[in-house]
Write a protein that holds these residues in place. Structure first.
Motif, PDB file in Angstrom:
ATOM      1  N   MET A  30       9.658 -17.472 -13.440  1.00 22.73           N
ATOM      2  CA  MET A  30       8.976 -17.142 -12.344  1.00 22.73           C
ATOM      3  C   MET A  30       8.311 -15.853 -12.770  1.00 22.73           C
ATOM      4  O   MET A  30       9.211 -14.987 -13.383  1.00 22.73           O
ATOM      5  N   ASN A  31       7.325 -15.422 -12.226  1.00 20.48           N
ATOM      6  CA  ASN A  31       6.954 -14.159 -12.488  1.00 20.48           C
ATOM      7  C   ASN A  31       6.149 -13.568 -11.036  1.00 20.48           C
ATOM      8  O   ASN A  31       5.489 -14.323 -10.496  1.00 20.48           O
ATOM      9  N   TYR A  32       6.248 -11.979 -11.003  1.00 25.25           N
ATOM     10  CA  TYR A  32       5.442 -11.432  -9.921  1.00 25.25           C
ATOM     11  C   TYR A  32       4.699 -10.402 -10.563  1.00 25.25           C
ATOM     12  O   TYR A  32       5.325  -9.468 -11.151  1.00 25.25           O
ATOM     13  N   GLY A  33       3.321 -10.585 -10.673  1.00 25.88           N
ATOM     14  CA  GLY A  33       2.638  -9.876 -11.488  1.00 25.88           C
ATOM     15  C   GLY A  33       1.875  -8.585 -10.618  1.00 25.88           C
ATOM     16  O   GLY A  33       1.152  -7.694 -11.499  1.00 25.88           O
ATOM     17  N   TRP A  34       2.105  -8.475  -9.348  1.00 30.11           N
ATOM     18  CA  TRP A  34       1.490  -7.474  -8.965  1.00 30.11           C
ATOM     19  C   TRP A  34       2.095  -6.659  -7.626  1.00 30.11           C
ATOM     20  O   TRP A  34       1.594  -6.091  -6.905  1.00 30.11           O
ATOM     21  N   LEU A  35       3.364  -7.117  -7.376  1.00 26.87           N
ATOM     22  CA  LEU A  35       4.241  -6.560  -6.418  1.00 26.87           C
ATOM     23  C   LEU A  35       4.744  -5.230  -7.112  1.00 26.87           C
ATOM     24  O   LEU A  35       4.948  -4.900  -7.882  1.00 26.87           O
ATOM     25  N   THR A  36       4.408  -4.344  -5.981  1.00 21.34           N
ATOM     26  CA  THR A  36       4.777  -3.018  -6.197  1.00 21.34           C
ATOM     27  C   THR A  36       5.728  -2.210  -5.006  1.00 21.34           C
ATOM     28  O   THR A  36       6.225  -2.718  -4.154  1.00 21.34           O
TER      29      THR A  36
END
Length: 263
Positions: free
Chosen positions: A142-148
């Protein structure tokens, strides 16, 4: 709501790859409510690309076996959060655990543990998840590429709950066996043939119009408010049909996952 059956290969749902996005890029406004999805237009979708579901061998994800995607009921699933800031990791945990309220499943969150069945990374370029328990032995699942740290809670809610829905075996609601979205097919073909997707008609057919059969899924009634549903602008349908940005679990999401993983 859908539950996918797998046969040989795990399904991967790429919600936001470099070329395939399913999420709205603008931050939701503070006045956006979580229980009433926001509507949108084709113009608002001009920079949005939609996610796809793929098997590891590149075949279409239809014709599968449910026993190889569903976790054993009552499982405690180890989830390793690898990278990201402490704030981002805390938000992922906060929203992922909402599934535990309705499903007889527990997530055990750890960090940097490659033995975990679900391994979450935060590499730039996209958000995606493998579907169900069939995951590769190495690498991210799983990946979250844009959460900050500054991403709105409504966006965390929408993206994290959606991806963990995939991890529990759920597929996209627009491919529900009983769905009857009145697509304007020429408009849809034209939209996805243009930037930024550049899909041919076969790709659009597979990712937008193809549906799972009733023998391939464990499902409840079609639910346009499902957290697993794509946003559908009115301009891509015939008549007056649209689906906004669903950001929370719907009542059907809750009852369905409870029937799949009963307490």
């Amino acid at each position: 709501m859908n539950f996918l059956k797998l046969n040989k290969a795990a399904l991967i749902a790429l919600a936001l790859t470099l070329s395939l996005y399913s999420c709205k890029k603008e931050k939701p406004t503070e006045t956006e409510t979580l229980d009433r999805p926001e509507s949108l237009s084709v113009n608002q979708m001009s920079d949005i690309k939609i996610c796809t579901e793929r098997t590891l061998d590149g075949t279409t994800p239809r014709g599968a076996v449910i026993t190889s995607t569903k976790w054993p009921n009552g499982s405690t699933i180890k989830v390793s959060l690898n990278g990201g800031t402490s704030t981002v990791r805390a938000k992922v945990i906060q929203f992922a655990k909402q599934w535990e309220q309705y499903a007889n499943i527990k997530f055990n969150f750890v960090t940097n543990d490659n033995t975990a069945k679900i391994r979450v990374t935060f590499a730039s370029g996209g958000s995606w998840s493998y579907i169900g328990k069939s995951t590769p032995s190495t690498g991210a699942t799983m990946n979250y590429g844009w959460l900050t740290d500054n991403t709105a809670d409504s966006e965390y809610s929408r993206v994290v709950i959606h991806e963990f829905g995939h991890a529990l075996g759920m597929i996209h609601e627009h491919q529900h066996p009983l769905v009857s979205i009145p697509w304007d097919k020429p408009a849809v073909y034209a939209y996805y043939a243009a930037a930024p997707n550049y899909w041919d008609e076969a790709t659009t057919d597979n990712n937008i119009f193809a549906k799972y059969s009733t023998t391939q899924t464990n499902y409840s009634a079609y639910d346009k408010f499902s957290i697993m549903h794509y946003a559908v602008p009115n301009e891509l349908t015939i008549g007056d049909f649209e689906v906004g940005w669903n950001t929370v679990l719907s009542p059907t999401d809750k009852s369905f996952i409870a029937s799949v993983y009963p307490f």
